[in-house]
Design a protein around this motif. Structure first.
Motif, PDB file in Angstrom:
ATOM      1  N   CYS A  15     -57.665  12.146 -31.756  1.00  0.00           N
ATOM      2  CA  CYS A  15     -56.893  11.215 -30.926  1.00  0.00           C
ATOM      3  C   CYS A  15     -55.900  10.432 -31.786  1.00  0.00           C
ATOM      4  O   CYS A  15     -56.248   9.885 -32.821  1.00  0.00           O
ATOM      5  CB  CYS A  15     -57.839  10.264 -30.200  1.00  0.00           C
ATOM      6  SG  CYS A  15     -56.971   8.989 -29.281  1.00  0.00           S
ATOM      7  N   THR A  16     -54.644  10.371 -31.310  1.00  0.00           N
ATOM      8  CA  THR A  16     -53.587   9.694 -32.063  1.00  0.00           C
ATOM      9  C   THR A  16     -53.339   8.273 -31.559  1.00  0.00           C
ATOM     10  O   THR A  16     -52.512   7.557 -32.112  1.00  0.00           O
ATOM     11  CB  THR A  16     -52.261  10.459 -31.912  1.00  0.00           C
ATOM     12  OG1 THR A  16     -51.890  10.432 -30.527  1.00  0.00           O
ATOM     13  CG2 THR A  16     -52.398  11.902 -32.379  1.00  0.00           C
TER      14      THR A  16
ATOM     15  N   CYS B  51     -52.048   7.534 -28.569  1.00  0.00           N
ATOM     16  CA  CYS B  51     -50.758   7.491 -27.868  1.00  0.00           C
ATOM     17  C   CYS B  51     -50.815   6.837 -26.499  1.00  0.00           C
ATOM     18  O   CYS B  51     -49.772   6.512 -25.931  1.00  0.00           O
ATOM     19  CB  CYS B  51     -50.172   8.891 -27.745  1.00  0.00           C
ATOM     20  SG  CYS B  51     -51.021   9.940 -26.538  1.00  0.00           S
ATOM     21  N   GLN B  52     -52.004   6.704 -25.933  1.00  0.00           N
ATOM     22  CA  GLN B  52     -52.167   6.017 -24.631  1.00  0.00           C
ATOM     23  C   GLN B  52     -51.671   6.827 -23.437  1.00  0.00           C
ATOM     24  O   GLN B  52     -51.675   6.300 -22.313  1.00  0.00           O
ATOM     25  CB  GLN B  52     -51.431   4.658 -24.622  1.00  0.00           C
ATOM     26  CG  GLN B  52     -51.828   3.714 -25.712  1.00  0.00           C
ATOM     27  CD  GLN B  52     -52.769   2.614 -25.227  1.00  0.00           C
ATOM     28  OE1 GLN B  52     -53.175   2.587 -24.078  1.00  0.00           O
ATOM     29  NE2 GLN B  52     -53.149   1.730 -26.126  1.00  0.00           N
TER      30      GLN B  52
ATOM     31  N   CYS C  32     -53.021   9.153 -21.861  1.00  0.00           N
ATOM     32  CA  CYS C  32     -54.117   9.258 -20.893  1.00  0.00           C
ATOM     33  C   CYS C  32     -54.217   8.000 -20.041  1.00  0.00           C
ATOM     34  O   CYS C  32     -54.405   8.065 -18.824  1.00  0.00           O
ATOM     35  CB  CYS C  32     -55.437   9.525 -21.618  1.00  0.00           C
ATOM     36  SG  CYS C  32     -55.777   8.392 -22.984  1.00  0.00           S
TER      37      CYS C  32
ATOM     38  N   CYS D  30     -53.290  14.990 -22.044  1.00  0.00           N
ATOM     39  CA  CYS D  30     -53.482  14.681 -23.463  1.00  0.00           C
ATOM     40  C   CYS D  30     -52.784  15.717 -24.345  1.00  0.00           C
ATOM     41  O   CYS D  30     -53.116  16.892 -24.305  1.00  0.00           O
ATOM     42  CB  CYS D  30     -54.963  14.617 -23.823  1.00  0.00           C
ATOM     43  SG  CYS D  30     -55.182  14.427 -25.611  1.00  0.00           S
TER      44      CYS D  30
ATOM     45  N   VAL E  58     -57.573  16.303 -26.831  1.00  0.00           N
ATOM     46  CA  VAL E  58     -58.746  15.495 -27.188  1.00  0.00           C
ATOM     47  C   VAL E  58     -59.783  15.501 -26.075  1.00  0.00           C
ATOM     48  O   VAL E  58     -60.988  15.581 -26.322  1.00  0.00           O
ATOM     49  CB  VAL E  58     -58.308  14.035 -27.466  1.00  0.00           C
ATOM     50  CG1 VAL E  58     -59.514  13.122 -27.638  1.00  0.00           C
ATOM     51  CG2 VAL E  58     -57.415  13.982 -28.699  1.00  0.00           C
ATOM     52  N   LEU E  59     -59.309  15.430 -24.838  1.00  0.00           N
ATOM     53  CA  LEU E  59     -60.208  15.230 -23.704  1.00  0.00           C
ATOM     54  C   LEU E  59     -60.529  16.535 -22.996  1.00  0.00           C
ATOM     55  O   LEU E  59     -59.657  17.370 -22.779  1.00  0.00           O
ATOM     56  CB  LEU E  59     -59.562  14.248 -22.721  1.00  0.00           C
ATOM     57  CG  LEU E  59     -59.303  12.841 -23.276  1.00  0.00           C
ATOM     58  CD1 LEU E  59     -58.313  12.088 -22.414  1.00  0.00           C
ATOM     59  CD2 LEU E  59     -60.607  12.074 -23.407  1.00  0.00           C
TER      60      LEU E  59
END
Ligand code: SF4
Ligand code: SF4
Lengths: 616, 134
Positions: B12-13, B15-16, B18, B127, B131-132
């Motif tokens: 996860c970076t 980035c928001q 999501c 994403c 990640v998800l």
């Protein structure tokens, strides 16, 4: 709130009177200038008296977002600080990504315009349509890592976003930037000193208002599609995904334009100690993105061992590796991480600070300054231990050299005298970024005509002439590249996109319409770009800038580079002048670089004609 | 096995994206503070990103804790969601959730948590780093 991307509100802050108020955004100007750079420039042109001392209470300090910021349009998380630069004396727009920009909008404001000077150190707390000027005594004198932590506690929101200054800005260093989200910097031009001069430590934002667009379902569908096809799968972004900007170190070494030892060479023997592989193999921890970005060019880096153990930063970026790496003769990525962390904490621009230290090393080796000036440091090129102490000395203004460099390299040289001024590589007092024009002639023009003093983010001809298949030494077409790119960046920065999004004008127009509901196409955007660039030029002309200031440092002509592809190469004054004249013609400016009446009228700037003495 | 999202948080970076799409889906606005997934970027220390969301745990103490019986079963998906109409905003679920998966809306008037978007979680779809997972 209208569902058109804008919050519709500007927060006005009068620090002298300790008053805050809200006013509606000027909708007519918003349609003409969009937001960010353009809209901020329009307000500044209107509200700043010409000739104002940038560090006086009369300077206007503003922070802008744009209609796209905080929506799902990818790579539009930025904010921009707009003011008059204490470093160059020109118009200043300096940007940062991270999360602060969207948060400011969620808190209810498109922009904050600050005037006056607070009677004591203060910070601004902005939360859901309200704002408060608060006492900053708990954080004054503290670095930005600690300041963010403490201010979050004070406002009672562990995820509040903070943009503010470290010790450098407090002590009015003209190379002080604004740090947000601890590692994202509106670095250039000395915006941090403007905060400091107003006794403003930080702006803290937290918001839950959100941002609305006309047709959200369609919008989300479009944004998902664009995120995948235009961002994640876009081949233009591949190098940024795998490496980020450090990938440029090897490219510059190969093109022999990597600033080395205060611009005495374009190649650095130790480049492998600071390039992208060094970063990945030695200090890389994880990839890090700004708000809404599917690329994640940033790397969180941490030093695992040795004298710089524990230091961490996001990056370092190419400009930092160039100016604060090779240009200081530093061949150890771990030392650069320490330098960059200190610059983030203390609030210093890594480009200007690196350039200033490189300059100081040069005059130390030449014997102009001695250990008496450096607090006993042996400030040779490549001395990591001495180098690593410099950010603190500059920010705290400790030692003679620290105090001088805090003013920027050019002012330091002027104070030192002894012919050291010609060793400073700058335009309008702003230190050159990390592309040597002696192997990319277009950059000489790009630096000279950048609106905020020498800079790489207005036009970047190096892409085609040194890194591409163009001719790095031919003047042909270079004026046209600068003209085109400055126009494009002017609207791109008004929207305000990240530089690294390789987005087409057509798609930018499409995004604008999706957010605002207003019609737009690529031609309209071009017209906005021309309007913005001419407005900013008019601002600088009104401040007294003329052709003589669109300058190239003497050494670019008199000191040929020693090795590689640029061996024996320099930039002749005649070639530079020829590009400059051609460039003025393309913009419709007179021989002194002043926009003509006709040019301004065509750009839709009739309103400002009366403000310009040279037209009377 | 819990029926909630799985996350490979190392990738996860922060980035928001999501959270942005989640808020758009649930509220019709871009407003991460109303998102049902919460991205916490924790730098410089510990230098990590944390993702908070309802993992739809098997024990679901939130359901039992709710005095208004506002947390109801979506029978098709086999997961519990907050019925906003019936939620009184008492915060009991927030207190008992062992996974920081449930919190109050910024208005403080009702609880919000992941409802798997009726079967196609928006965050999983967007994403950029994979990640998800559902
Ligand atoms: S909100 Fe918490 S307690 Fe309730 S189901 Fe989700 S994870 Fe379990
Ligand atoms: S979209 Fe993916 S990478 Fe971005 S914050 Fe959410 S989980 Fe992390």
């Amino acid at each position: 709130m209208m569902a058109d991307g804008y919050t519709g509100n500007i927060l006005r802050v009068d620090l002298s009177e300790e008053k805050v108020s809200t006013e509606p955004i000027n909708r007519e100007w918003a349609r003409q200038f969009i937001g960010g750079k353009g809209l901020g420039a329009r307000y500044l042109f209107d509200e700043l008296k010409p000739g104002t001392d940038p560090l006086s209470p009369d300077n206007v300090l503003s922070v802008w977002t744009g209609p796209l910021v905080g929506t799902m349009v990818p790579l539009t998380s930025r904010y921009v600080v707009i003011t008059k630069s204490p470093l160059s004396g020109t118009f200043l727009d300096t940007y940062a990504g991270g999360y602060f920009g969207p948060e400011l909008k969620y808190a209810g404001f498109d922009a904050v315009i600050v005037k006056g000077k607070a009677p004591k150190p203060s910070y601004l707390w902005v939360n859901d349509g309200k704002a408060e000027i608060r006492d900053a005594k708990g954080v004054w004198g503290k670095d930005m890592f600690r300041t963010e932590e403490l201010l979050r506690e004070e406002v009672g929101h562990s995820t509040a976003r903070v943009a503010g200054i470290g010790q450098a800005g407090e002590k009015l260093s003209r190379i002080a930037g604004v740090t947000s989200d601890i590692t994202r910097n509106a670095g250039r031009g000395g915006a941090g000193a403007v905060f400091g001069s107003k006794n403003l430590k930080a702006i803290v934002a937290k918001g839950s208002f959100g941002v609305e667009v006309p047709k959200i379902e369609e919008f989300v569908k479009m944004a998902k599609h664009m995120l995948k096809t235009d961002v994640v799968d876009n081949p233009e972004h591949a190098g940024l995904v795998t490496d980020g900007t450090p990938i440029i170190v090897d490219m510059s070494q190969d093109a022999a334009i990597l600033p080395t030892n205060n611009w005495h060479s374009g190649q650095f023997d130790g480049y492998q100690g600071i390039d992208s592989d060094a970063l990945k193999n030695r200090v890389f921890v994880r990839k890090k993105a700004c708000f809404g970005c599917g690329i994640a060019c940033g790397s969180w880096a941490k030093v695992k061992d040795g004298p710089f153990k524990g230091s961490s930063t996001e990056g370092p970026e190419y400009e930092t590796l160039g100016l604060a790496g090779s240009n200081c003769g530093i061949m150890n990525i771990e030392a650069v991480v320490r330098f960059a962390e200190d610059c983030d904490r203390l609030g210093l621009d890594t480009i200007s600070a690196g350039a200033a230290v490189g300059f100081a090393m040069d005059i130390y080796e030449k014997g102009v300054i001695t250990k008496e000036d450096t607090g006993g440091l042996d400030l040779r090129f490549g001395n990591e231990e001495a180098y690593a102490k410099m950010p603190e000395m500059i920010a705290e203004r400790s030692t003679r050299i620290g105090d001088l460099l805090a003013e920027g390299a050019l002012r330091a040289a002027k104070a030192i005298g002894k012919d050291t001024e010609k060793l400073v590589i700058h335009s309008k007092g702003s230190e050159y970024p990390a592309y040597d024009p002696r192997g990319s002639i277009g950059m000489a023009l790009a630096y000279a005509t950048s609106d905020r003093g020498a800079d790489h983010n207005r036009a970047w001809p190096v892409a085609s002439d040194a890194y591409g298949d163009g001719d790095p030494w031919s003047t042909e077409g270079k004026a046209a590249i600068c003209h085109e790119e400055q126009m494009m960046k002017s609207y791109k920065w008004s929207m305000i996109f990240c530089d690294f999004y390789g987005v087409s004008p057509e798609n930018m127009a499409m995004y604008y319409t999706a957010v605002t509901g207003l019609p737009a196409d690529a031609d309209w955007l071009k017209a906005v770009g021309a309007r913005v660039w001419n407005l900013v030029r008019a601002f600088n002309v009104r401040e007294g800038f003329l052709r003589k200031d669109d300058s190239m440092p003497e050494r670019m002509e008199t000191e040929p580079l020693p090795s590689g592809k640029t061996e024996g190469k320099s930039v002749s004054r005649a070639a530079f002048d020829e590009m400059l004249s051609e460039y003025y013609k393309l913009w419709g400016w007179d021989d002194e670089g002043r926009p003509t009446k006709r040019t301004l009228e065509e750009a839709g700037l009739q309103e400002i004609l009366g403000e310009l003495d040279y037209l009377k | 096995m819990s029926k909630g999202l799985k996350a490979d948080v190392e990738k996860c970076t922060g980035c928001q994206i999501c959270a942005i799409v989640c808020s758009a889906h649930h509220t019709g606005k871009f407003n991460p503070s109303e998102s049902r997934i919460n991205v916490l970027d924790m730098f410089p220390e510990p230098g990590e990103v944390k993702l908070n969301y309802c993992i739809h745990c098997d024990e679901h103490p939130c359901v039992e804790a709710c005095p208004a019986e506002a947390i109801k079963l979506n029978e098709e998906l086999g997961v519990y969601y907050v019925d906003r109409e019936e939620c009184t905003g008492c915060g009991a679920c927030v207190e008992v959730c062992p996974y920081d998966g449930c919190w109050m809306d910024p208005s403080e008037s009702y609880a919000i948590k992941c409802d798997l978007c009726g079967g196609t979680p928006q965050c999983v779809e967007v994403c950029p780093k994979g990640v998800l997972k559902r």
